[in-house]
Design a protein around this motif. Structure first.
Motif, PDB file in Angstrom:
ATOM      1  N   LYS A 102      29.344 -32.172 -25.171  1.00  0.00           N
ATOM      2  CA  LYS A 102      30.167 -32.033 -26.369  1.00  0.00           C
ATOM      3  C   LYS A 102      29.944 -33.222 -27.310  1.00  0.00           C
ATOM      4  O   LYS A 102      29.272 -34.181 -26.974  1.00  0.00           O
ATOM      5  CB  LYS A 102      31.658 -31.892 -26.030  1.00  0.00           C
ATOM      6  CG  LYS A 102      32.304 -33.157 -25.479  1.00  0.00           C
ATOM      7  CD  LYS A 102      33.741 -32.909 -25.049  1.00  0.00           C
ATOM      8  CE  LYS A 102      34.629 -32.588 -26.220  1.00  0.00           C
ATOM      9  NZ  LYS A 102      35.198 -33.785 -26.830  1.00  0.00           N
ATOM     10  N   ASP A 103      30.571 -33.096 -28.514  1.00  0.00           N
ATOM     11  CA  ASP A 103      30.580 -34.162 -29.517  1.00  0.00           C
ATOM     12  C   ASP A 103      29.156 -34.516 -29.961  1.00  0.00           C
ATOM     13  O   ASP A 103      28.342 -33.645 -30.190  1.00  0.00           O
ATOM     14  CB  ASP A 103      31.322 -35.400 -28.994  1.00  0.00           C
ATOM     15  CG  ASP A 103      32.780 -35.088 -28.682  1.00  0.00           C
ATOM     16  OD1 ASP A 103      33.319 -34.180 -29.332  1.00  0.00           O
ATOM     17  OD2 ASP A 103      33.346 -35.732 -27.799  1.00  0.00           O
ATOM     18  N   ASN A 104      28.862 -35.827 -30.081  1.00  0.00           N
ATOM     19  CA  ASN A 104      27.555 -36.278 -30.569  1.00  0.00           C
ATOM     20  C   ASN A 104      26.527 -36.189 -29.450  1.00  0.00           C
ATOM     21  O   ASN A 104      26.365 -37.108 -28.659  1.00  0.00           O
ATOM     22  CB  ASN A 104      27.644 -37.723 -31.064  1.00  0.00           C
ATOM     23  CG  ASN A 104      28.467 -37.823 -32.320  1.00  0.00           C
ATOM     24  OD1 ASN A 104      28.269 -37.061 -33.256  1.00  0.00           O
ATOM     25  ND2 ASN A 104      29.407 -38.754 -32.331  1.00  0.00           N
ATOM     26  N   ILE A 105      25.844 -35.066 -29.389  1.00  0.00           N
ATOM     27  CA  ILE A 105      24.875 -34.867 -28.323  1.00  0.00           C
ATOM     28  C   ILE A 105      23.557 -35.523 -28.714  1.00  0.00           C
ATOM     29  O   ILE A 105      22.979 -35.208 -29.747  1.00  0.00           O
ATOM     30  CB  ILE A 105      24.663 -33.373 -28.045  1.00  0.00           C
ATOM     31  CG1 ILE A 105      25.974 -32.745 -27.572  1.00  0.00           C
ATOM     32  CG2 ILE A 105      23.579 -33.165 -27.026  1.00  0.00           C
ATOM     33  CD1 ILE A 105      25.873 -31.282 -27.267  1.00  0.00           C
ATOM     34  N   ALA A 106      23.076 -36.438 -27.905  1.00  0.00           N
ATOM     35  CA  ALA A 106      21.808 -37.105 -28.165  1.00  0.00           C
ATOM     36  C   ALA A 106      20.678 -36.282 -27.568  1.00  0.00           C
ATOM     37  O   ALA A 106      20.743 -35.888 -26.396  1.00  0.00           O
ATOM     38  CB  ALA A 106      21.819 -38.510 -27.573  1.00  0.00           C
ATOM     39  N   LEU A 107      19.648 -36.028 -28.360  1.00  0.00           N
ATOM     40  CA  LEU A 107      18.519 -35.272 -27.853  1.00  0.00           C
ATOM     41  C   LEU A 107      17.834 -36.056 -26.736  1.00  0.00           C
ATOM     42  O   LEU A 107      17.673 -37.268 -26.811  1.00  0.00           O
ATOM     43  CB  LEU A 107      17.529 -34.981 -28.979  1.00  0.00           C
ATOM     44  CG  LEU A 107      18.060 -34.135 -30.141  1.00  0.00           C
ATOM     45  CD1 LEU A 107      16.954 -33.875 -31.155  1.00  0.00           C
ATOM     46  CD2 LEU A 107      18.643 -32.824 -29.638  1.00  0.00           C
ATOM     47  N   GLY A 108      17.446 -35.343 -25.716  1.00  0.00           N
ATOM     48  CA  GLY A 108      16.849 -35.986 -24.553  1.00  0.00           C
ATOM     49  C   GLY A 108      17.855 -36.313 -23.466  1.00  0.00           C
ATOM     50  O   GLY A 108      17.468 -36.757 -22.384  1.00  0.00           O
ATOM     51  N   GLY A 109      19.142 -36.076 -23.723  1.00  0.00           N
ATOM     52  CA  GLY A 109      20.158 -36.280 -22.695  1.00  0.00           C
ATOM     53  C   GLY A 109      20.008 -35.241 -21.595  1.00  0.00           C
ATOM     54  O   GLY A 109      19.601 -34.103 -21.837  1.00  0.00           O
ATOM     55  N   GLU A 110      20.340 -35.622 -20.373  1.00  0.00           N
ATOM     56  CA  GLU A 110      20.149 -34.727 -19.226  1.00  0.00           C
ATOM     57  C   GLU A 110      21.374 -34.675 -18.325  1.00  0.00           C
ATOM     58  O   GLU A 110      22.086 -35.660 -18.158  1.00  0.00           O
ATOM     59  CB  GLU A 110      18.942 -35.181 -18.391  1.00  0.00           C
ATOM     60  CG  GLU A 110      17.606 -35.112 -19.115  1.00  0.00           C
ATOM     61  CD  GLU A 110      16.445 -35.549 -18.238  1.00  0.00           C
ATOM     62  OE1 GLU A 110      16.206 -34.912 -17.198  1.00  0.00           O
ATOM     63  OE2 GLU A 110      15.780 -36.544 -18.608  1.00  0.00           O
ATOM     64  N   LEU A 111      21.594 -33.509 -17.744  1.00  0.00           N
ATOM     65  CA  LEU A 111      22.549 -33.303 -16.659  1.00  0.00           C
ATOM     66  C   LEU A 111      21.746 -32.891 -15.432  1.00  0.00           C
ATOM     67  O   LEU A 111      20.877 -32.008 -15.529  1.00  0.00           O
ATOM     68  CB  LEU A 111      23.545 -32.200 -17.006  1.00  0.00           C
ATOM     69  CG  LEU A 111      24.587 -32.482 -18.088  1.00  0.00           C
ATOM     70  CD1 LEU A 111      25.350 -31.208 -18.410  1.00  0.00           C
ATOM     71  CD2 LEU A 111      25.550 -33.563 -17.617  1.00  0.00           C
ATOM     72  N   ALA A 112      22.024 -33.481 -14.275  1.00  0.00           N
ATOM     73  CA  ALA A 112      21.196 -33.242 -13.095  1.00  0.00           C
ATOM     74  C   ALA A 112      22.037 -33.157 -11.834  1.00  0.00           C
ATOM     75  O   ALA A 112      23.147 -33.702 -11.781  1.00  0.00           O
ATOM     76  CB  ALA A 112      20.155 -34.355 -12.947  1.00  0.00           C
ATOM     77  N   SER A 113      21.513 -32.482 -10.820  1.00  0.00           N
ATOM     78  CA  SER A 113      22.165 -32.412  -9.512  1.00  0.00           C
ATOM     79  C   SER A 113      21.138 -32.514  -8.401  1.00  0.00           C
ATOM     80  O   SER A 113      19.996 -32.057  -8.527  1.00  0.00           O
ATOM     81  CB  SER A 113      22.953 -31.101  -9.360  1.00  0.00           C
ATOM     82  OG  SER A 113      24.207 -31.203  -9.986  1.00  0.00           O
TER      83      SER A 113
ATOM     84  N   GLU B 259      16.559 -47.706 -21.555  1.00  0.00           N
ATOM     85  CA  GLU B 259      17.840 -47.994 -20.894  1.00  0.00           C
ATOM     86  C   GLU B 259      18.906 -48.551 -21.838  1.00  0.00           C
ATOM     87  O   GLU B 259      19.775 -49.310 -21.423  1.00  0.00           O
ATOM     88  CB  GLU B 259      17.637 -48.948 -19.717  1.00  0.00           C
ATOM     89  CG  GLU B 259      16.778 -48.356 -18.613  1.00  0.00           C
ATOM     90  CD  GLU B 259      16.770 -49.199 -17.355  1.00  0.00           C
ATOM     91  OE1 GLU B 259      17.240 -50.356 -17.410  1.00  0.00           O
ATOM     92  OE2 GLU B 259      16.285 -48.711 -16.324  1.00  0.00           O
ATOM     93  N   LYS B 260      18.868 -48.177 -23.120  1.00  0.00           N
ATOM     94  CA  LYS B 260      19.858 -48.662 -24.084  1.00  0.00           C
ATOM     95  C   LYS B 260      20.698 -47.542 -24.687  1.00  0.00           C
ATOM     96  O   LYS B 260      21.539 -47.806 -25.550  1.00  0.00           O
ATOM     97  CB  LYS B 260      19.170 -49.443 -25.208  1.00  0.00           C
ATOM     98  CG  LYS B 260      18.390 -50.664 -24.738  1.00  0.00           C
ATOM     99  CD  LYS B 260      19.301 -51.706 -24.088  1.00  0.00           C
ATOM    100  CE  LYS B 260      18.520 -52.943 -23.694  1.00  0.00           C
ATOM    101  NZ  LYS B 260      19.376 -53.965 -23.058  1.00  0.00           N
ATOM    102  N   GLY B 261      20.493 -46.305 -24.289  1.00  0.00           N
ATOM    103  CA  GLY B 261      21.301 -45.215 -24.812  1.00  0.00           C
ATOM    104  C   GLY B 261      20.944 -44.789 -26.216  1.00  0.00           C
ATOM    105  O   GLY B 261      21.715 -44.076 -26.861  1.00  0.00           O
ATOM    106  N   ILE B 262      19.800 -45.225 -26.732  1.00  0.00           N
ATOM    107  CA  ILE B 262      19.336 -44.834 -28.057  1.00  0.00           C
ATOM    108  C   ILE B 262      18.035 -44.059 -27.873  1.00  0.00           C
ATOM    109  O   ILE B 262      17.014 -44.624 -27.466  1.00  0.00           O
ATOM    110  CB  ILE B 262      19.075 -46.053 -28.968  1.00  0.00           C
ATOM    111  CG1 ILE B 262      20.355 -46.865 -29.144  1.00  0.00           C
ATOM    112  CG2 ILE B 262      18.535 -45.619 -30.320  1.00  0.00           C
ATOM    113  CD1 ILE B 262      21.457 -46.129 -29.859  1.00  0.00           C
ATOM    114  N   GLY B 263      18.064 -42.755 -28.134  1.00  0.00           N
ATOM    115  CA  GLY B 263      16.875 -41.953 -27.916  1.00  0.00           C
ATOM    116  C   GLY B 263      16.943 -40.625 -28.620  1.00  0.00           C
ATOM    117  O   GLY B 263      18.000 -40.187 -29.099  1.00  0.00           O
ATOM    118  N   THR B 264      15.807 -39.954 -28.692  1.00  0.00           N
ATOM    119  CA  THR B 264      15.715 -38.642 -29.320  1.00  0.00           C
ATOM    120  C   THR B 264      14.492 -37.926 -28.767  1.00  0.00           C
ATOM    121  O   THR B 264      13.827 -38.403 -27.833  1.00  0.00           O
ATOM    122  CB  THR B 264      15.640 -38.767 -30.854  1.00  0.00           C
ATOM    123  OG1 THR B 264      15.761 -37.480 -31.448  1.00  0.00           O
ATOM    124  CG2 THR B 264      14.331 -39.408 -31.291  1.00  0.00           C
TER     125      THR B 264
END
Length: 384
Positions: free
Chosen positions: A142-153, A47-52
């Motif tokens: 876009k921009d600095n995409i962090a691996l493991g980021g998700e878009l969901a619906s 939960e800190k926004g630092i991941g890969t």
């Protein structure tokens, strides 16, 4: 009105302030039983926004400044089919010329609950989710995409046993050579956010989007995913290939039950809009026998009323098989047979797009034609 959210837009500002103090925490993740590397493991500070995400060989790099975090903060390693591993930041070892080994133990496979019932019923085909019909609504990476980021619906469905058969979405833009995505299915957790991952197969649902791909279609049958109520679908970024700056847009709709994001592996979820990504699924819904009969008859009558267009796809006088033909309005699709022939439901105002690997895409308005023959041009024929 366009719907825009830059999933990772704040990362560049955050990183620039701490770049000088960052350290590289790295390693290689292997199966604790077999010793084989584990690809696509989610690695991050909870939960800190630092991941890969680990690569195909199980290797990962996680750059951050440990002085900015409490000793109680942990780096979490998680992967389908494995037990989670937590390491406090105070116990991390930063090395420079090697990749320390980290082991994940296979989780004990728990069989799904078997429900015995005397109710008679049948599975019928039912669509779920949302389809963009032309409105300029989209979700954006876009921009600095962090691996493991998700878009969901959030996908709303009628209650009852339902198997998820396939999943699809439209890609409006992708400038990278290709990107590797993982599809995740979640139940509804606290505050309506994504909860538990419902994929219990232990297999990753992977899909590669290439630069010119306009559609994604993923077969979900091998994963045996069943739901009984609403659920949430996400696409997760695993790898970006090529030298171009990553940028990708997915079609959305101006209605629905809301969309969510998280910036990186192990980050917290947040709701970003009441609008939805245009995620659509084909499912098999278990209903009483009489209702199943009514649904099939109604669907048959509906299709009988729909106009049909057919034709051949040709290249230099040769019929082209296995061309995907899609109706951009309805999202219905088919493929040409061995003789290059297709048949599809379409209205005069609809537009069809013809795609096949190695060929340039072709797009045609149906108008009032009953037959539409299309010529495709090979990408290789234009090479010197």
């Amino acid at each position: 009105m366009k719907w825009f959210y830059g999933l990772f837009g704040l990362c560049s500002i955050f990183f620039s302030n701490i770049l000088a103090a960052q350290l590289d925490y790295k390693g290689k993740i292997i199966d604790g039983k077999s010793g084989h590397p584990i690809p696509y493991v989610n690695v991050g500070i909870v939960e800190k926004g630092i991941g890969t995400v680990s690569d195909e060989e199980g290797m990962f790099h996680l750059e951050f400044n440990p002085d900015l975090y409490a000793s109680s903060d942990v780096v979490l390693f998680s992967s389908l089919g494995y037990e989670k591993l937590e390491i406090p930041i105070s116990d991390l070892k930063f090395v420079y010329n090697e990749y320390p080994i980290l082991k994940l133990n296979p989780s004990i496979l728990e069989l799904n609950e078997v429900v015995v019932t005397d109710k008679k019923g049948e599975f019928v085909q039912k669509s779920a989710g949302y389809k963009n019909t032309g409105e300029p609504v989209y979700g954006y990476w876009k921009d600095n995409i962090a691996l493991g980021g998700e878009l969901a619906s959030h996908i709303r469905v009628a209650k009852g046993l339902r198997q998820l058969k396939s999943f699809g979405f439209e890609v409006w833009e992708n400038v990278s050579d290709s990107v590797l995505l993982r599809i995740n299915i979640y139940d509804i957790g606290s505050f309506g956010l994504p909860g538990n991952n419902l994929n219990e197969s232990g297999l990753n649902m992977l899909h590669t989007i290439k630069e010119n791909d306009m559609f994604a279609h993923i077969d979900l049958m091998p994963y045996s995913i069943f739901v009984r109520d609403d659920f949430i679908v996400s696409v997760e970024l695993l790898q970006v290939y090529g030298k171009k700056e990553p940028r990708m847009a997915l079609a959305g709709v101006s209605f629905g039950n809301g969309s969510f994001r998280r910036y990186a592996s192990q980050d917290k979820w947040e709701k970003v809009s009441d609008k939805s990504l245009a995620f659509f699924l084909e499912t098999a819904h278990f209903v009483p026998v009489k209702e199943a009969e009514r649904i099939r008859k109604r669907e048959k009558r509906r299709k009988e009323r729909l106009p049909i267009i057919s034709g051949f796809v040709i290249e230099n006088g040769r019929m082209v098989p296995n061309v995907t033909v899609r109706n951009l309005r309805t999202k219905e699709w088919t493929t040409t047979n061995e003789n290059g022939r297709y048949t599809l439901h379409a209205r005069p105002t609809d537009r069809l797009i013809f795609t096949k690997k190695g060929y340039f895409n072709a797009s045609w308005r149906v108008k009032r034609r009953l037959t539409l023959n299309v010529k495709l041009k090979s990408k290789y024929s234009s090479l010197p």
